[in-house]
Write a protein that holds these residues in place. Structure first.
Motif, short mmCIF file in Angstrom:
data_model
loop_
_atom_site.label_atom_id
_atom_site.label_comp_id
_atom_site.label_asym_id
_atom_site.label_seq_id
_atom_site.Cartn_x
_atom_site.Cartn_y
_atom_site.Cartn_z
N ASP A 51 -1.64 2.63 -7.40
CA ASP A 51 -2.86 3.81 -6.85
C ASP A 51 -4.59 3.74 -7.04
OD1 ASP A 51 -3.72 6.32 -5.60
OD2 ASP A 51 -3.62 7.66 -7.49
N THR A 52 -4.94 3.29 -6.37
CA THR A 52 -6.68 2.55 -6.24
C THR A 52 -7.23 3.69 -5.69
OG1 THR A 52 -5.34 0.72 -5.47
CG2 THR A 52 -7.90 0.80 -5.57
N LYS A 53 -8.13 3.59 -6.82
CA LYS A 53 -9.11 4.95 -6.91
C LYS A 53 -10.82 4.40 -6.94
CE LYS A 53 -6.01 8.58 -7.23
NZ LYS A 53 -5.60 9.17 -5.88
N ILE A 54 -11.88 4.50 -5.87
CA ILE A 54 -13.28 3.95 -5.76
C ILE A 54 -13.31 4.80 -6.35
CG2 ILE A 54 -14.14 3.03 -4.25
CD1 ILE A 54 -11.77 0.44 -3.75
N ILE A 55 -14.33 4.23 -7.02
CA ILE A 55 -15.42 5.74 -7.78
C ILE A 55 -16.23 5.13 -6.87
CG2 ILE A 55 -16.25 6.26 -9.65
CD1 ILE A 55 -12.69 6.39 -9.68
N ALA A 56 -17.58 5.74 -6.81
CA ALA A 56 -18.78 5.67 -5.92
C ALA A 56 -19.86 6.39 -6.21
CB ALA A 56 -18.58 5.30 -4.29
N VAL A 57 -20.86 5.68 -6.28
CA VAL A 57 -22.27 6.86 -5.97
C VAL A 57 -23.23 7.29 -4.31
CG1 VAL A 57 -22.43 6.93 -7.84
CG2 VAL A 57 -23.97 4.89 -7.08
N GLY B 272 0.86 -1.44 0.34
CA GLY B 272 -0.48 -0.05 -0.24
C GLY B 272 0.77 1.45 0.15
N ASP B 273 0.52 2.31 0.16
CA ASP B 273 0.74 3.67 -0.40
C ASP B 273 0.28 4.29 1.41
OD1 ASP B 273 -1.26 4.86 0.15
OD2 ASP B 273 -1.87 5.68 -1.41
N GLY B 274 0.74 4.02 2.26
CA GLY B 274 0.32 4.52 3.69
C GLY B 274 -0.79 5.07 3.82
N ASP B 275 -2.06 5.64 3.00
CA ASP B 275 -3.03 6.61 3.04
C ASP B 275 -4.21 5.10 2.99
OD1 ASP B 275 -1.42 8.52 3.85
OD2 ASP B 275 -1.14 8.77 1.42
N ALA B 276 -5.58 6.31 3.71
CA ALA B 276 -6.68 5.34 3.79
C ALA B 276 -7.22 5.63 2.21
CB ALA B 276 -7.65 6.20 4.33
N LEU B 277 -8.19 4.26 2.00
CA LEU B 277 -8.02 4.25 0.32
C LEU B 277 -9.08 6.00 -0.16
CD1 LEU B 277 -8.04 1.30 -1.82
CD2 LEU B 277 -10.00 1.16 -0.03
N ASP B 278 -8.27 5.74 -1.26
CA ASP B 278 -9.10 6.54 -2.29
C ASP B 278 -10.62 6.72 -1.92
OD1 ASP B 278 -6.81 8.64 -1.51
OD2 ASP B 278 -5.77 8.25 -2.94
N VAL B 279 -11.21 7.75 -2.36
CA VAL B 279 -12.83 7.58 -3.09
C VAL B 279 -13.14 9.08 -3.85
CG1 VAL B 279 -13.78 8.36 -0.66
CG2 VAL B 279 -15.14 6.80 -2.84
N LEU B 280 -14.00 8.73 -4.98
CA LEU B 280 -14.57 9.47 -5.71
C LEU B 280 -15.91 9.22 -5.84
CD1 LEU B 280 -13.08 12.41 -7.74
CD2 LEU B 280 -14.15 10.31 -9.41
N VAL B 281 -16.85 10.22 -5.40
CA VAL B 281 -17.65 9.99 -5.20
C VAL B 281 -18.86 11.25 -6.34
CG1 VAL B 281 -20.25 10.33 -4.34
CG2 VAL B 281 -17.70 9.85 -2.58
N ILE B 282 -19.01 10.52 -7.44
CA ILE B 282 -20.13 11.71 -8.17
C ILE B 282 -21.06 11.58 -7.87
CG2 ILE B 282 -20.57 10.82 -10.93
CD1 ILE B 282 -19.14 8.61 -11.13
#
Length: 252
Positions: free
Chosen positions: A184-190, A147-157
């Protein structure tokens, strides 16, 4: 201050500095002390005021202070909120959709603040964020596990919401990128709340078929906001992959 707009989820006070007092606190104190002086002047003798009156007056002052200032958002530990909810998971919004300011949550100070770079406030030199960007609480991408040492990223549409908003969301896709040699993992969410949804996609397939141009916009934004060639595209993954990633990095 916490208010409940949807009956279940907390919406936290939107100030970037969570320790800022509410407006109106100072006038309330001024009014109290003005009243105290008037009472004192009318009695003409402070020593004659009974202990009971002093106690009542002190109690009123204390209640007034607590009411005026309200509960502090600093009491909210955003990083330790549960990751999963009954219908999805939590997303803590740091950067509202439509802004270029790189805002991050400072856990040690318990405040949201603008990131700095070389002593200057960091502002993204590109188009504004295409969604509400933040992190999934109670997750930690351990470097020892890749991992990158941070919390998991999220982008909310969704339409823009203020910094500090906590949304209940559901994943519809996962964007995988390579940044500085790391995945680098980006969770895309609604949002789970249908009244907050701006696209009719609850899973990956409708997002990929009906909103393919939106997928392209999101992908291209993340590929270019740091500068051309800085980030590489690995691929898209579905909503089930997103669920697995959240559980993988959830703090135990």
């Amino acid at each position: 201050m916490i208010v409940f707009s949807d009956g279940q989820l907390p919406h936290f006070r939107t100030s970037v500095d969570a320790k800022s007092p509410k407006k109106g606190a100072e006038p309330g104190l001024v009014h109290f002390f003005t009243t105290f002086v008037r009472i004192h002047n009318r009695t003409g003798n402070r020593l004659l005021m009974s202990a009971h009156r002093l106690f009542v007056l002190f109690s009123c002052c204390l209640i007034g202070l607590l009411t005026a200032c309200g509960p502090s958002d600093s009491a909210v530990d955003y990083k330790q909120l549960p990751a999963f909810t009954e219908k999805g998971f939590h997303a803590v919004i740091e950067i509202p959709a439509g802004t270029n300011h790189k805002i991050e949550y400072n856990e040690s100070k318990a405040v949201f603040e603008n990131d700095t770079e070389k002593g200057q406030i960091r502002i993204i030199d590109f188009l504004p964020y295409p969604g509400n960007y933040g992190f999934i609480p109670s997750t930690y991408m351990d470097p020892a596990r890749g991992g990158d040492g941070d919390a998991l990223d999220v982008l909310v549409i969704a339409e823009s919401v203020p910094t500090g908003t906590v949304l209940e969301v559901k994943p519809i896709a996962t964007l995988l990128l390579e940044d500085d040699g790391e995945t680098d993992t980006k969770i895309i969410a609604v949002p789970v709340d249908s009244s907050l949804q701006v696209i009719d996609a609850q899973q990956f397939e409708p997002f990929m078929i009906q909103y393919n141009p939106a997928m392209t916009i999101v992908r291209d934004w993340f590929l270019n906001y740091k500068g051309m060639g800085e980030t590489q595209f690995i691929g898209w993954r579905n909503d089930q992959y997103a669920q697995r990633e959240i559980r993988k990095w959830e703090k135990k």
